[in-house]
Design an enzyme around this catalytic site. Sequence first.
Site, short mmCIF file in Angstrom:
data_model
loop_
_atom_site.label_atom_id
_atom_site.label_comp_id
_atom_site.label_asym_id
_atom_site.label_seq_id
_atom_site.Cartn_x
_atom_site.Cartn_y
_atom_site.Cartn_z
N ASP A 2 -13.64 5.01 -12.03
CA ASP A 2 -14.07 6.39 -11.80
C ASP A 2 -13.04 7.33 -12.42
O ASP A 2 -12.27 7.99 -11.74
CB ASP A 2 -14.22 6.64 -10.30
N HIS B 128 -18.97 0.20 2.06
CA HIS B 128 -17.83 -0.62 1.67
C HIS B 128 -17.81 -0.61 0.14
O HIS B 128 -18.50 -1.42 -0.51
CB HIS B 128 -17.97 -2.05 2.20
N CYS C 258 -15.70 -1.47 -2.12
CA CYS C 258 -15.20 -2.59 -2.90
C CYS C 258 -16.23 -3.70 -3.03
O CYS C 258 -16.09 -4.59 -3.87
CB CYS C 258 -13.91 -3.13 -2.31
N ARG D 176 0.83 -1.20 0.00
CA ARG D 176 0.00 0.00 0.00
C ARG D 176 0.87 1.26 0.00
O ARG D 176 0.49 2.27 -0.58
CB ARG D 176 -0.93 0.01 1.22
N GLU E 142 -1.10 -8.46 4.34
CA GLU E 142 -2.51 -8.53 4.72
C GLU E 142 -3.07 -9.88 4.29
O GLU E 142 -2.87 -10.32 3.15
CB GLU E 142 -3.31 -7.41 4.05
N GLU F 71 -10.61 -2.60 -5.03
CA GLU F 71 -9.93 -1.66 -4.15
C GLU F 71 -8.60 -1.21 -4.77
O GLU F 71 -8.24 -0.03 -4.71
CB GLU F 71 -9.67 -2.32 -2.79
#
Length: 776
Positions: free
Chosen positions: A520, A742, A744, A423, A452, A463
Amino acid sequence: MSETDRVPSPAAPPAVAAAAPEERKGKEPEREKLPPIVSAGAGATAGLDRGSQGQISTFSSVISTVGQKKEAAENRSSPTHLVFPNIKNVRDLPPICLDVRQKQRLSTDALSSEMKAPVLPDPVLPIQPKTMKDFQEDVEKVNSSGDWKTVYDFYLTTFDSFPELNAAFKKDATTSFNTIEDSGINAKFVNAVYDALLNTPQDIQKTVLKGIINSLLREWKGPRTKDDLRAYFILLQNPQFNNTSTYVIYAHLLRQIATLVEADHHFLVHWFKKLSQKRFKQLVERLLQFISLRLFPAKPEEFPPITKCSWWIPSASKVLALLNTANSLVHPPLIPYTDFYNSTLDHIDLMEEYHTWQSFGNSHRFSFCQYPFVISIAAKKIIIQRDSEQQMINIARQSLVDKVSRRQRPDMNMLFLNMKVRRTHLVSDSLDELTRKRADLKKKLKVTFVGEAGLDMGGLTKEWFLLLIRQIFHPDYGMFTYHKDSHCHWFSSFKCDNYSEFRLVGILMGLAVYNSITLDIRFPPCCYKKLLSPPIVPSDQNTPVGICSVTTDDLCQIMPELAHGLSELLSYEGNVEEDFYSTFQVFQEEFGIIKSYNLKPGGDKIPVTNQNRKEYVQLYVDFLLNKSIYKQFAAFYYGFHSVCASNALMLLRPEEVEILVCGSPELDMHALQRSTQYDGYAKTDLTIRYFWDVVLGFPLDLQKKLLHFTTGSDRVPVGGMADLNFKISKNETSTNWLPVAHTCFNQLCLPPYKSKKDLKQKLIIGISNSEGFGLE
């Protein structure tokens, strides 16, 4: 599992192939005969069957009930049209396509000996004294007298032949009107005659059809005259062709128009674009209905066997192509491009059509892919998805075979494009992974965030897209410039040593289309036009890519103020050179330094004048949208096409590529309500009823904010709201809390608010004050 928890804080297609006769060799095959005009079935639209009047009877009864023709042959240069007492004796029409795989253009060299003749001068038109006012008065008199004789005689004479049609509807019989700009037809008179036709007795309507049949049976000698084209133009607008009982006649009319030479099509296209929007749309709808009912007839016995009329659909498609071309020549278009979509095609074997097109192109067997403007975006998405899936399967299979051939143990991970990213280094890691795994781009995408735990079932992939797009398009990153006036991004013209990150954005867009993810992203329509220039990557690496013809209209979609200023320059009535004192130069700021660029060699010494200002504006726009960002866009172009390397892209318009990438801006909240899933709630619960009462009453801007809040985009996937898999979950928290999303998983967590007022207040606060993944 890691997820993105958001808390409150919208080419042209390949050339169409004309359906034309094969060159005749040896003995001419038996021609198809005109079948009887049968009664309209359940699938027919209203038209001939109005009121209490009976249906049109068979062809033989049409012929037998028609009176003797007027004795006016000496005034006409066209051959006398014979009336036959029996259908079996009617000279039949040659099919448009003796072999549906042969669709070469009709030329005089390909004509049979009976059709070859020297070009004749335009015939002298019969005298037609009736005016539009006379005709309308005759129709009005019928209401009081009930006597249709005068009106009957008018229709009998007018539709008796092509010369009579010209005599009736030509503005001036003594003028040639041989230009593309003016058909010379009195459109209002044509409309009045056709509007009245459907309310006349059946014998008048039969008489009109009989006249059309005789005209189509005319022995053609030499090329068509402009009067012939005018006749075709008039007959094509006949509303009787809405009825399936006239489809045999309609098909032969379409065939004759489809097989005209290109020069004649050129005239028709320019005449079509002068039609009113209403009449133009009626023509398109009539042709689409004709194709649909030929594919799926309500009563198959209404039509000849498909083997006998395989040329029907190619003929109609070709005429539709002429209308589509006409529509594209008008700005703004007469009708939206979506009005050419034929939703019936969503129910045929699209992949067979696609493979036929890929195998035979535009010169052999017919395929609807030769006419992509009739294929809906939903159908095109299916073609692209299945083509993508097949490519994924082929590449995964090859990877498996290679592994086995080297006697290595197969690993399921080899079937996917596995992205492992941190990330904290999202862009650099993503770029490295995509560069290393370039050969795997067409495999199914799976994302893992380092450190993760979690299995990517779609949420992590979405995501990754959301976070990466948000970071890359941030103004501080410098790759793209956000224009507030147009609410869109455009490529930064700053020069740099490495354009690989622009390639990454192109790959992301390609992966989104390939994996059915809606992004987007706000690029102007011009971007998608450039992305299809050309739609297939050229084999010669020196060929420029991403270069397209641009105008001030394209610039207006990005920089409206600048476009307005250039338009003002073009319309300025004073002395441009003295008042503006400009040269063929452009000045741009790059990292605080003003740099100048010549729009043409020696541009800094060439003043902009009243005479050369059009050239200046064109070069200016071309510099901003093409030349100044060429390297950036070329990298972006190659990135996109490295994933979406498919002939299916040739089927798409630029607007359709945008919809595939970003979704459709058309919202249907009722459809969203019908497809929503619930977790912890039932759709009859009071909170849910309050929710939909509030949302359905929202203005469009709040509905878009709700969609953006819950899904990460305010647009709808191509498949509609149902493809969002929208879910409302019960959030067992205090009703003082705001809703949580949420993104995602397209999930909205809603506390059990006790009143509609409280729910509306909290929902508006939540969706209006959220930005990214925290409070604004």
